[in-house]
Design a protein around this motif. Structure first.
Motif, PDB file in Angstrom:
ATOM      1  N   GLN A   1       0.813  -1.219   0.000  1.00 51.60           N
ATOM      2  CA  GLN A   1       0.000   0.000   0.000  1.00 51.60           C
ATOM      3  C   GLN A   1       0.843   1.265   0.000  1.00 51.60           C
ATOM      4  O   GLN A   1       0.307   2.372   0.028  1.00 51.60           O
ATOM      5  N   VAL A   2       2.144   1.100  -0.053  1.00 52.65           N
ATOM      6  CA  VAL A   2       3.020   2.273   0.012  1.00 52.65           C
ATOM      7  C   VAL A   2       2.935   3.057  -1.298  1.00 52.65           C
ATOM      8  O   VAL A   2       3.010   2.499  -2.391  1.00 52.65           O
ATOM      9  N   ILE A   3       2.754   4.353  -1.182  1.00 51.72           N
ATOM     10  CA  ILE A   3       2.703   5.229  -2.352  1.00 51.72           C
ATOM     11  C   ILE A   3       4.132   5.488  -2.822  1.00 51.72           C
ATOM     12  O   ILE A   3       4.959   6.003  -2.058  1.00 51.72           O
ATOM     13  N   PRO A   4       4.456   5.147  -4.078  1.00 55.12           N
ATOM     14  CA  PRO A   4       5.840   5.284  -4.541  1.00 55.12           C
ATOM     15  C   PRO A   4       6.341   6.727  -4.537  1.00 55.12           C
ATOM     16  O   PRO A   4       7.467   6.992  -4.140  1.00 55.12           O
ATOM     17  N   ILE A   5       5.523   7.689  -5.008  1.00 49.37           N
ATOM     18  CA  ILE A   5       6.012   9.063  -5.161  1.00 49.37           C
ATOM     19  C   ILE A   5       4.962  10.060  -4.669  1.00 49.37           C
ATOM     20  O   ILE A   5       4.367  10.795  -5.469  1.00 49.37           O
ATOM     21  N   PRO A   6       4.697  10.111  -3.376  1.00 52.24           N
ATOM     22  CA  PRO A   6       3.655  11.011  -2.863  1.00 52.24           C
ATOM     23  C   PRO A   6       3.959  12.488  -3.103  1.00 52.24           C
ATOM     24  O   PRO A   6       3.038  13.303  -3.198  1.00 52.24           O
ATOM     25  N   ALA A   7       5.235  12.851  -3.217  1.00 51.04           N
ATOM     26  CA  ALA A   7       5.588  14.263  -3.415  1.00 51.04           C
ATOM     27  C   ALA A   7       5.109  14.789  -4.757  1.00 51.04           C
ATOM     28  O   ALA A   7       5.036  16.006  -4.964  1.00 51.04           O
ATOM     29  N   ARG A   8       4.778  13.885  -5.688  1.00 48.59           N
ATOM     30  CA  ARG A   8       4.350  14.306  -7.026  1.00 48.59           C
ATOM     31  C   ARG A   8       2.831  14.458  -7.126  1.00 48.59           C
ATOM     32  O   ARG A   8       2.307  14.687  -8.222  1.00 48.59           O
ATOM     33  N   ALA A   9       2.127  14.333  -6.013  1.00 40.74           N
ATOM     34  CA  ALA A   9       0.659  14.437  -6.053  1.00 40.74           C
ATOM     35  C   ALA A   9       0.173  15.770  -6.620  1.00 40.74           C
ATOM     36  O   ALA A   9      -0.761  15.793  -7.437  1.00 40.74           O
ATOM     37  N   PRO A  10       0.765  16.925  -6.240  1.00 42.36           N
ATOM     38  CA  PRO A  10       0.290  18.188  -6.838  1.00 42.36           C
ATOM     39  C   PRO A  10       0.429  18.207  -8.358  1.00 42.36           C
ATOM     40  O   PRO A  10      -0.452  18.729  -9.060  1.00 42.36           O
ATOM     41  N   HIS A  11       1.526  17.638  -8.875  1.00 44.39           N
ATOM     42  CA  HIS A  11       1.721  17.607 -10.333  1.00 44.39           C
ATOM     43  C   HIS A  11       0.648  16.745 -10.995  1.00 44.39           C
ATOM     44  O   HIS A  11       0.088  17.118 -12.041  1.00 44.39           O
ATOM     45  N   ALA A  12       0.365  15.589 -10.384  1.00 48.13           N
ATOM     46  CA  ALA A  12      -0.646  14.700 -10.963  1.00 48.13           C
ATOM     47  C   ALA A  12      -2.024  15.356 -10.943  1.00 48.13           C
ATOM     48  O   ALA A  12      -2.810  15.195 -11.881  1.00 48.13           O
ATOM     49  N   LEU A  13      -2.334  16.115  -9.882  1.00 48.86           N
ATOM     50  CA  LEU A  13      -3.617  16.811  -9.810  1.00 48.86           C
ATOM     51  C   LEU A  13      -3.747  17.865 -10.895  1.00 48.86           C
ATOM     52  O   LEU A  13      -4.808  18.036 -11.503  1.00 48.86           O
ATOM     53  N   ILE A  14      -2.669  18.588 -11.129  1.00 52.01           N
ATOM     54  CA  ILE A  14      -2.688  19.606 -12.192  1.00 52.01           C
ATOM     55  C   ILE A  14      -2.922  18.950 -13.546  1.00 52.01           C
ATOM     56  O   ILE A  14      -3.722  19.426 -14.360  1.00 52.01           O
ATOM     57  N   VAL A  15      -2.235  17.838 -13.791  1.00 47.92           N
ATOM     58  CA  VAL A  15      -2.402  17.123 -15.066  1.00 47.92           C
ATOM     59  C   VAL A  15      -3.828  16.609 -15.201  1.00 47.92           C
ATOM     60  O   VAL A  15      -4.460  16.733 -16.261  1.00 47.92           O
ATOM     61  N   LEU A  16      -4.368  16.028 -14.125  1.00 44.19           N
ATOM     62  CA  LEU A  16      -5.735  15.527 -14.167  1.00 44.19           C
ATOM     63  C   LEU A  16      -6.723  16.655 -14.451  1.00 44.19           C
ATOM     64  O   LEU A  16      -7.651  16.500 -15.260  1.00 44.19           O
ATOM     65  N   GLY A  17      -6.541  17.802 -13.787  1.00 42.69           N
ATOM     66  CA  GLY A  17      -7.412  18.941 -14.035  1.00 42.69           C
ATOM     67  C   GLY A  17      -7.349  19.405 -15.477  1.00 42.69           C
ATOM     68  O   GLY A  17      -8.386  19.734 -16.088  1.00 42.69           O
TER      69      GLY A  17
END
Length: 614
Positions: free
Chosen positions: A414-430
């Motif tokens: 269940q460990v998230i590999p790259i949690p620090a990249r969550a803001p980038h992924a949110l921007i891309v999703l948006g």
């Protein structure tokens, strides 16, 4: 009226192949994706399609779009966004399916109002799988509600699904005013509410709650905490501005020797959130640092330490840092016969310096040591419980000379590999959602740009992207697409449409709506709902002309029926995507989907004439 076309040898072959595919799907032998490959081979062999036509599904933009959305979905998983959405749903609903199913279906339907239903499902599959794992619910109990909610999102707005736009376009082509953006909402909302109630009533048909497997299970962190008697040995202490520890290195403090305290890690503030610092000899403590400690006796040592050095005790929400399992993990290792650690203590072996991990437990035989193990010398066969960042725990796999990795806990998955990249992924999703809603560029191009940006921001790697795609689902979709073309080329669709006109052409308007809905839903069993709308929209308007009635109720009926693709796993790509994760069979969709389709038809035939009079 529709042109009459006689039954031909080619059409008979297509119908036989279609029946054979349905029988194999129903028996689930061979696998569904294998059946699809058989059909791809059979249609050209019998001369129904050319090889290029049979293989055209591999270049179909919708198939590529689904694959790309799988990648975007995995990017959300790897950065922790999927986990947070799932955790939010579980936090709101707990483990109660009576709350979890409605929340999930409402959320999925809401997303689906503005983007592809297949895209929504591809993105939500990993979210739902994690929810099931956290809430100890069988995936089969949530995957079908997920699929049905995504299909019903197509009944909400004009842009929610291609059939709506096709029916709208047919009205405009006839010189009529088309549907507005929210014309579908008064029909879709009641159907969604009924579907939620139906899913709650039938959820026991989806499978029982997840139970323990007959296979050996890996331990959980909590079980190790109990086994090694670690309870009441943890503390989190904040370094206050007046602290005497500020600016000092851990080597200078030497807390293990002076106070029996083992510093496991340090939480340090940064611009966005906090980061975990690995304690080393030369690590200096700063104001505001939060120190994670393992001590033999928390009440006395921690409070005394706070008074002496100007620290503040911080709250704990788990048992022995199990609430920090995304950053800190545990592992069991054994001392082999050739290990250089034999007859050394933790300090003498410089264990933290060598492995960036702390030893917090020791077991000799079946007996776990309680209290401090700092002065205990390692022996052959000793089992150590180590704690530290997951990336260093994973490196233990290569330390077979001095340490043998025995066991990893369930939490490692269940460990998230790259949690620090969550803001980038949110921007891309948006950005992707914006492009899908506005239709500035084709949907497949919007998804491709999203995948490339996720790679640019290091939210996903190429290897992870390839692994994220569920290839059996794509092969199944690709294998069934040629049937639509085969039925059109051999006149099968024209014969069916002509028969419908002959059967219901002179009936009352409501009976005509029932026949039109049924024909559209049945046709949707064999070809995509987009193709169904293309073929049935002209038939609907012809029926309206024949009855000298308004075309709008007939057009709306076709649009709603095209989205009511609940009855088989191949009725829609949405259903196909959840077969594997939900471990469904062909008849699971039949027994759940047929009543749902009938309920949708009843609501449609009741509401359409009221809101769109004849």
């Amino acid at each position: 009226m529709v042109e009459t076309i006689p039954m031909t040898r080619e059409l008979a072959i297509v119908l036989l192949l279609l029946c054979a595919a349905i029988i194999m799907f129903a028996r689930n032998k061979p696998r569904m994706d294998v059946v699809a490959l058989i059909m791809i081979a059979a249609l050209p062999l019998f001369g129904i399609l050319t090889i290029d036509e049979a293989l055209a599904g591999f270049s179909d933009k919708n198939v590529i779009l689904i694959a790309l959305l799988f990648v975007i979905g995995d990017g959300l998983v790897r950065t922790g966004i999927a986990q947070r959405v799932g955790d939010w749903l579980v936090a709101k609903a707990g483990r109660q399916e009576t709350r979890l199913i409605p929340l999930l279906m409402l959320l999925v339907a809401g997303f689906g109002c503005f983007m592809s239903s297949t895209g929504v499902v591809a993105i939500f599959i990993p979210i739902v799988l994690r929810m099931c794992q956290n809430a100890n619910i069988a995936a089969s109990r949530l995957m079908m509600p997920l699929a049905f909610a995504a299909l019903m999102s197509g009944m909400m707005t004009l842009v929610a699904t291609p059939p709506n736009l096709i029916v709208h376009g047919e009205l405009v082509r006839r010189g009529l005013e088309g549907f507005s953006f929210f014309s579908f909402t008064p029909f879709g909302l009641p159907i969604l509410i009924i579907a939620i109630l139906y899913m709650l009533a039938t959820r026991n048909l989806f499978g029982k709650r997840a139970t323990s497997s007959s296979q050996p299970q890996r331990p959980h962190l909590a079980s190790w905490v109990e086994e090694y008697a670690l309870n009441n040995r943890e503390a989190r202490l904040r370094v206050l501005p007046k602290s005497t520890l500020i600016g000092k290195t851990l080597e200078e403090l030497d807390l293990r020797a002076t106070a029996g305290i083992n510093i496991l890690s340090i939480e340090r503030s940064r611009t966005f959130g906090r980061k975990l610092v690995i304690p080393r000899r030369d690590t200096q403590l700063n104001e505001g640092d939060i120190i994670l400690l393992d001590v033999t006796n928390i009440p006395s040592n921690a409070e005394e330490l706070c008074e002496i050095h100007g620290l503040q005790i911080m709250p704990l929400s788990g048992t022995y840092f199990t609430d920090r399992s995304q950053e800190i993990g545990m592992a069991e290792v054994m001392i082999p016969a050739a290990s250089q650690l034999i007859d050394k203590t933790v300090v003498e072996a410089q264990f933290r310096t060598e492995y960036n991990l702390a030893v917090v437990g020791l077991k000799r035989g079946q007996t776990a040591f309680e209290g401090s193990i700092s002065n205990e010398r390692f022996q052959i066969g000793d089992t150590l419980l180590v704690i530290g960042p997951w990336r260093y725990i994973n490196r233990l796999k290569d330390e077979f000379q001095n340490l043998l990795l025995l066991n990893l806990p369930e939490e490692v998955d269940q460990v998230i590999p790259i949690p620090a990249r969550a803001p980038h992924a949110l921007i891309v999703l948006g950005l992707v959602i914006f492009l899908l809603i506005t239709n500035v560029i084709p949907n497949v191009l919007a998804a491709l740009i999203g995948c490339l940006l996720l790679g640019l921001f290091r939210c996903i790697t190429m290897d992870a992207a390839y692994r994220s795609i569920h290839w059996p689902s794509l092969i199944l979709i690709v294998g069934m697409l040629p049937f639509a073309l085969a039925l059109q080329k051999t006149g099968g669709v024209t014969i069916a449409a002509n028969a419908l006109l002959e059967i219901v052409g002179d009936s009352s308007p409501r009976i005509v709506l029932i026949g039109l809905f049924a024909a559209t839903a049945i046709l949707g069993l064999f070809i995509s709902n987009t193709a169904t709308a293309v073929l049935m929209a002209p038939v609907a308007l012809a029926l309206a002309d024949g009855l000298s009635a308004s075309p709008y109720p007939f057009a709306m009926t076709v649009a709603l029926a095209a989205s009511a693709a609940f009855m088989t796993p191949v009725s829609s790509p949405v259903n196909t995507l959840v077969i594997g994760p939900g471990n469904y069979t062909f008849f699971d969709f039949v027994k759940i989907g047929v009543p749902m389709t009938l309920a949708t038809m009843i609501i449609t035939v009741f509401l359409v004439p009221i809101l769109l009079p004849f």
